[in-house]
Write a protein that holds these residues in place. Structure first.
Motif, PDB file in Angstrom:
ATOM      1  N   ARG A 376       0.807  -1.213   0.000  1.00  0.00           N
ATOM      2  CA  ARG A 376       0.000   0.000   0.000  1.00  0.00           C
ATOM      3  C   ARG A 376       0.844   1.268   0.000  1.00  0.00           C
ATOM      4  O   ARG A 376       0.668   2.166   0.828  1.00  0.00           O
ATOM      5  CB  ARG A 376      -0.973  -0.018   1.196  1.00  0.00           C
ATOM      6  CG  ARG A 376      -1.933  -1.210   1.158  1.00  0.00           C
ATOM      7  CD  ARG A 376      -2.918  -1.182   2.289  1.00  0.00           C
ATOM      8  NE  ARG A 376      -2.290  -1.236   3.599  1.00  0.00           N
ATOM      9  CZ  ARG A 376      -1.853  -2.352   4.181  1.00  0.00           C
ATOM     10  NH1 ARG A 376      -1.955  -3.534   3.562  1.00  0.00           N
ATOM     11  NH2 ARG A 376      -1.312  -2.317   5.378  1.00  0.00           N
ATOM     12  N   LEU A 377       1.750   1.332  -0.931  1.00  0.00           N
ATOM     13  CA  LEU A 377       2.495   2.564  -1.178  1.00  0.00           C
ATOM     14  C   LEU A 377       1.791   3.326  -2.288  1.00  0.00           C
ATOM     15  O   LEU A 377       1.497   2.764  -3.351  1.00  0.00           O
ATOM     16  CB  LEU A 377       3.947   2.253  -1.556  1.00  0.00           C
ATOM     17  CG  LEU A 377       4.878   3.454  -1.757  1.00  0.00           C
ATOM     18  CD1 LEU A 377       6.312   3.077  -1.373  1.00  0.00           C
ATOM     19  CD2 LEU A 377       4.863   3.974  -3.185  1.00  0.00           C
ATOM     20  N   ARG A 378       1.516   4.596  -2.066  1.00  0.00           N
ATOM     21  CA  ARG A 378       0.881   5.454  -3.060  1.00  0.00           C
ATOM     22  C   ARG A 378       1.853   6.566  -3.415  1.00  0.00           C
ATOM     23  O   ARG A 378       2.243   7.353  -2.550  1.00  0.00           O
ATOM     24  CB  ARG A 378      -0.411   6.066  -2.503  1.00  0.00           C
ATOM     25  CG  ARG A 378      -1.440   5.045  -2.039  1.00  0.00           C
ATOM     26  CD  ARG A 378      -2.084   4.306  -3.223  1.00  0.00           C
ATOM     27  NE  ARG A 378      -3.198   3.477  -2.784  1.00  0.00           N
ATOM     28  CZ  ARG A 378      -3.091   2.203  -2.436  1.00  0.00           C
ATOM     29  NH1 ARG A 378      -1.897   1.613  -2.434  1.00  0.00           N
ATOM     30  NH2 ARG A 378      -4.148   1.505  -2.065  1.00  0.00           N
ATOM     31  N   ALA A 379       2.239   6.632  -4.684  1.00  0.00           N
ATOM     32  CA  ALA A 379       3.194   7.636  -5.149  1.00  0.00           C
ATOM     33  C   ALA A 379       2.522   8.512  -6.202  1.00  0.00           C
ATOM     34  O   ALA A 379       1.965   8.008  -7.182  1.00  0.00           O
ATOM     35  CB  ALA A 379       4.437   6.967  -5.725  1.00  0.00           C
ATOM     36  N   GLY A 380       2.596   9.830  -6.024  1.00  0.00           N
ATOM     37  CA  GLY A 380       1.891  10.727  -6.913  1.00  0.00           C
ATOM     38  C   GLY A 380       2.714  11.333  -8.017  1.00  0.00           C
ATOM     39  O   GLY A 380       2.168  11.764  -9.040  1.00  0.00           O
ATOM     40  N   ASP A 381       4.054  11.388  -7.858  1.00  0.00           N
ATOM     41  CA  ASP A 381       4.877  12.099  -8.839  1.00  0.00           C
ATOM     42  C   ASP A 381       6.310  11.574  -8.722  1.00  0.00           C
ATOM     43  O   ASP A 381       7.079  12.045  -7.887  1.00  0.00           O
ATOM     44  CB  ASP A 381       4.823  13.600  -8.563  1.00  0.00           C
ATOM     45  CG  ASP A 381       5.527  14.434  -9.625  1.00  0.00           C
ATOM     46  OD1 ASP A 381       6.205  13.857 -10.497  1.00  0.00           O
ATOM     47  OD2 ASP A 381       5.399  15.669  -9.574  1.00  0.00           O
ATOM     48  N   VAL A 382       6.647  10.570  -9.560  1.00  0.00           N
ATOM     49  CA  VAL A 382       7.971   9.945  -9.470  1.00  0.00           C
ATOM     50  C   VAL A 382       8.606   9.863 -10.854  1.00  0.00           C
ATOM     51  O   VAL A 382       7.913   9.726 -11.861  1.00  0.00           O
ATOM     52  CB  VAL A 382       7.883   8.533  -8.849  1.00  0.00           C
ATOM     53  CG1 VAL A 382       7.335   8.602  -7.439  1.00  0.00           C
ATOM     54  CG2 VAL A 382       7.041   7.602  -9.690  1.00  0.00           C
ATOM     55  N   GLU A 383       9.920   9.958 -10.892  1.00  0.00           N
ATOM     56  CA  GLU A 383      10.624   9.799 -12.166  1.00  0.00           C
ATOM     57  C   GLU A 383      10.419   8.386 -12.699  1.00  0.00           C
ATOM     58  O   GLU A 383      10.106   8.184 -13.858  1.00  0.00           O
ATOM     59  CB  GLU A 383      12.110  10.106 -11.969  1.00  0.00           C
ATOM     60  CG  GLU A 383      12.937  10.036 -13.245  1.00  0.00           C
ATOM     61  CD  GLU A 383      12.595  11.125 -14.246  1.00  0.00           C
ATOM     62  OE1 GLU A 383      12.961  10.971 -15.431  1.00  0.00           O
ATOM     63  OE2 GLU A 383      11.958  12.132 -13.858  1.00  0.00           O
ATOM     64  N   ARG A 384      10.625   7.391 -11.818  1.00  0.00           N
ATOM     65  CA  ARG A 384      10.379   5.997 -12.191  1.00  0.00           C
ATOM     66  C   ARG A 384       9.971   5.216 -10.946  1.00  0.00           C
ATOM     67  O   ARG A 384      10.193   5.678  -9.818  1.00  0.00           O
ATOM     68  CB  ARG A 384      11.600   5.375 -12.863  1.00  0.00           C
ATOM     69  CG  ARG A 384      12.906   5.570 -12.123  1.00  0.00           C
ATOM     70  CD  ARG A 384      14.073   4.847 -12.813  1.00  0.00           C
ATOM     71  NE  ARG A 384      14.179   5.093 -14.215  1.00  0.00           N
ATOM     72  CZ  ARG A 384      14.901   6.060 -14.787  1.00  0.00           C
ATOM     73  NH1 ARG A 384      15.599   6.894 -14.015  1.00  0.00           N
ATOM     74  NH2 ARG A 384      14.939   6.211 -16.093  1.00  0.00           N
ATOM     75  N   VAL A 385       9.422   4.039 -11.140  1.00  0.00           N
ATOM     76  CA  VAL A 385       8.992   3.228 -10.003  1.00  0.00           C
ATOM     77  C   VAL A 385      10.189   2.581  -9.334  1.00  0.00           C
ATOM     78  O   VAL A 385      10.382   2.699  -8.122  1.00  0.00           O
ATOM     79  CB  VAL A 385       7.981   2.159 -10.469  1.00  0.00           C
ATOM     80  CG1 VAL A 385       7.614   1.240  -9.297  1.00  0.00           C
ATOM     81  CG2 VAL A 385       6.726   2.817 -11.035  1.00  0.00           C
ATOM     82  N   LEU A 386      11.018   1.881 -10.103  1.00  0.00           N
ATOM     83  CA  LEU A 386      12.143   1.116  -9.555  1.00  0.00           C
ATOM     84  C   LEU A 386      13.442   1.513 -10.237  1.00  0.00           C
ATOM     85  O   LEU A 386      13.474   1.785 -11.446  1.00  0.00           O
ATOM     86  CB  LEU A 386      11.924  -0.382  -9.764  1.00  0.00           C
ATOM     87  CG  LEU A 386      10.691  -1.026  -9.128  1.00  0.00           C
ATOM     88  CD1 LEU A 386      10.565  -2.465  -9.593  1.00  0.00           C
ATOM     89  CD2 LEU A 386      10.774  -0.967  -7.617  1.00  0.00           C
ATOM     90  N   GLU A 387      14.511   1.496  -9.467  1.00  0.00           N
ATOM     91  CA  GLU A 387      15.869   1.605 -10.010  1.00  0.00           C
ATOM     92  C   GLU A 387      16.715   0.566  -9.283  1.00  0.00           C
ATOM     93  O   GLU A 387      17.136   0.767  -8.140  1.00  0.00           O
ATOM     94  CB  GLU A 387      16.438   3.004  -9.802  1.00  0.00           C
ATOM     95  CG  GLU A 387      17.819   3.191 -10.423  1.00  0.00           C
ATOM     96  CD  GLU A 387      18.391   4.573 -10.186  1.00  0.00           C
ATOM     97  OE1 GLU A 387      19.626   4.672 -10.079  1.00  0.00           O
ATOM     98  OE2 GLU A 387      17.610   5.538 -10.098  1.00  0.00           O
ATOM     99  N   LEU A 388      16.942  -0.568  -9.944  1.00  0.00           N
ATOM    100  CA  LEU A 388      17.616  -1.705  -9.322  1.00  0.00           C
ATOM    101  C   LEU A 388      18.887  -2.036 -10.082  1.00  0.00           C
ATOM    102  O   LEU A 388      18.868  -2.193 -11.310  1.00  0.00           O
ATOM    103  CB  LEU A 388      16.694  -2.934  -9.312  1.00  0.00           C
ATOM    104  CG  LEU A 388      15.280  -2.744  -8.748  1.00  0.00           C
ATOM    105  CD1 LEU A 388      14.505  -4.055  -8.797  1.00  0.00           C
ATOM    106  CD2 LEU A 388      15.318  -2.200  -7.320  1.00  0.00           C
TER     107      LEU A 388
END
Length: 436
Positions: A376-388
């Motif tokens: 239940r993470l809610r993100a409104g404004d991100v460059e990308r979801v994951l960087e792995l």
């Protein structure tokens, strides 16, 4: 399949210090507001309080200037509303002590407020601890031009490299002597080998380096604290080799990681071999910083059983919400990390980052990361979801996302040497997805 995840009902919260009603006012021992150092008066008040069995050392309203403060068992340093402890920026006011610097043991400048082998210690109140660091003082030692350094000024680069070389070579701590004539900045609040610690209510500003740094301690509570400072390495709270800790209702607005969970660096970290485990982070606000909650990079002793819940993270200057950083020189094992009910507004790089090549991909101790669950993470404004970023033979693995939503995503995820993820009811830009 993910394993059993820590929760508030599973993790044992830390024991609070015993607190006594006796009060000693620093003014009674000669402290006066203004530019005259009150270091001796504060030390005398602490000694008097400790000798009588403990109690509160009161800092009344006003601005008091001081050098290093050492707390004793049973003593609570209490700052009343309007009280400011303004710390000297003269290195001579910080004696040589045994300490840790970036996960390595050494003899260096005392922390601004420290305690060693103490129990039932506290810093409380509505006042302010002002480290007075700036580009004209401690921060320039970082060697960063944006923090006041320019050619001709001293910096920490040679000392930092020398310290790490000494640790790798097995030089004993007592011979790793820095302090006067060297340029490794002191920590602000550092409790070493302490138990039943409380930091509550105060505002901490402009730390020379890491702000709150418990080391090899147990039963530590930090609640209702505000940490502000945008200098180099001015992390907000860095538990290192700590067992049972609560970080509750705090606000972080920092020049580095807001919270960074650690357990020692490289050879020194493996020699000491004490993990950080049983940390609950809840109802906190993270603003500027490299990571809202970071694990690493000094992680050689391992980290396990971390619960982060009901936190809010947002700033154009916040790089990641969750950040794991390590490399094959660190070793250590990271497991049992659970984030739930996290609200992320703006992050500059990625909601979730994990880098096994931080400070280089070489080394014989590949990182081990498993059982990282985000609910239940809610993100409104991100460059990308994951960087792995994993390694050949050591991919980033064991990451699960459930009931998460990511809006206004501008770039695809980076999955470099990453094992398949577990995604359940994850939406990206409003669309349900089973892959990123």
């Amino acid at each position: 399949m993910a394993g059993i995840h820590p929760s508030a009902s599973v993790l044992t919260l830390p024991a609070l210090p015993a607190r006594r009603h006796r009060e000693v006012n620093i003014v009674q021992h000669g402290a006066r507001p203004g530019d005259t150092l009150a270091t001796s008066a504060i030390a005398a008040a602490i000694e008097s309080c400790a000798r009588k069995g403990g109690g509160r050392v009161i800092v009344p309203s006003g601005r008091f200037r001081t050098g290093a403060i050492q707390l004793r068992s049973g003593v609570e340093l209490h700052l009343r509303r309007g009280a400011v402890l303004s710390f000297s920026t003269d290195p001579a006011d910080y004696p040589l002590v045994a300490t840790r610097w970036e996960g390595v043991e050494l003899m260096n400048f005392a922390p601004l407020i420290g305690a060693w082998d103490a129990h039932d210690v506290a810093i409380t109140g509505e006042g302010t601890l002002d480290g007075s660091a700036s580009p004209q003082t401690w921060w320039s030692w970082s060697g960063g031009s944006q923090f006041g350094w320019h050619p001709g000024l001293p910096n920490q680069r040679r000392d930092r490299a020398t310290l790490f070389e000494m640790a790798a070579a097995g030089v004993v701590r007592e011979r790793r002597v820095f302090g006067p004539g060297h340029f490794l900045r002191p920590m602000f609040v550092q409790f070493q080998r302490c138990s039943r610690v409380l930091i509550e209510g105060v505002t901490i500003r402009n730390s020379p380096c890491w702000a709150i740094h418990p080391v090899l301690s147990r039963d530590v509570t930090v609640r209702g604290v505000t940490v502000v400072g945008h200098g180099p390495n001015t992390d907000g709270c860095n538990p290192e080799s700590v067992e049972r800790m609560l970080i509750d209702r705090c606000t972080f607005d920092t020049g580095d990681d807001c919270i960074a969970i650690k357990s020692g660096r490289d050879t020194d970290g493996r020699r000491i071999g004490v993990p950080t485990r049983g940390v609950v982070i809840r109802d906190c606000t993270m603003r500027a910083g490299h990571g809202g909650v970071t694990i690493g990079s000094e992680i050689s002793g391992g980290v396990s059983d971390i619960l982060v819940e009901r936190c809010t993270m947002s700033s154009p200057d916040l790089w990641y919400a969750l950040r794991i950083k390590t490399n094959p020189r660190r070793g250590g094992r990271i497991s049992g990390i659970h984030l739930r009910d996290i609200t992320v507004g703006r992050v500059a790089r990625a909601a979730i980052g994990c880098d096994f090549t931080y400070e280089g991909p070489e080394g014989p101790y590949p990182p081990q990361v498993c059982d990282v669950v985000i609910d239940r993470l809610r993100a409104g404004d991100v460059e990308r979801v994951l960087e792995l970023h994993g390694l050949p033979g050591a991919p980033v693995a064991g990451l699960s996302l459930r009931d998460c939503r990511f809006d206004r995503v501008r770039a695809p995820s980076i999955l470099d040497m990453a094992a398949p993820l577990t995604l359940e009811r994850v939406r990206v830009r409003g669309r349900l997805t089973s892959q990123l």
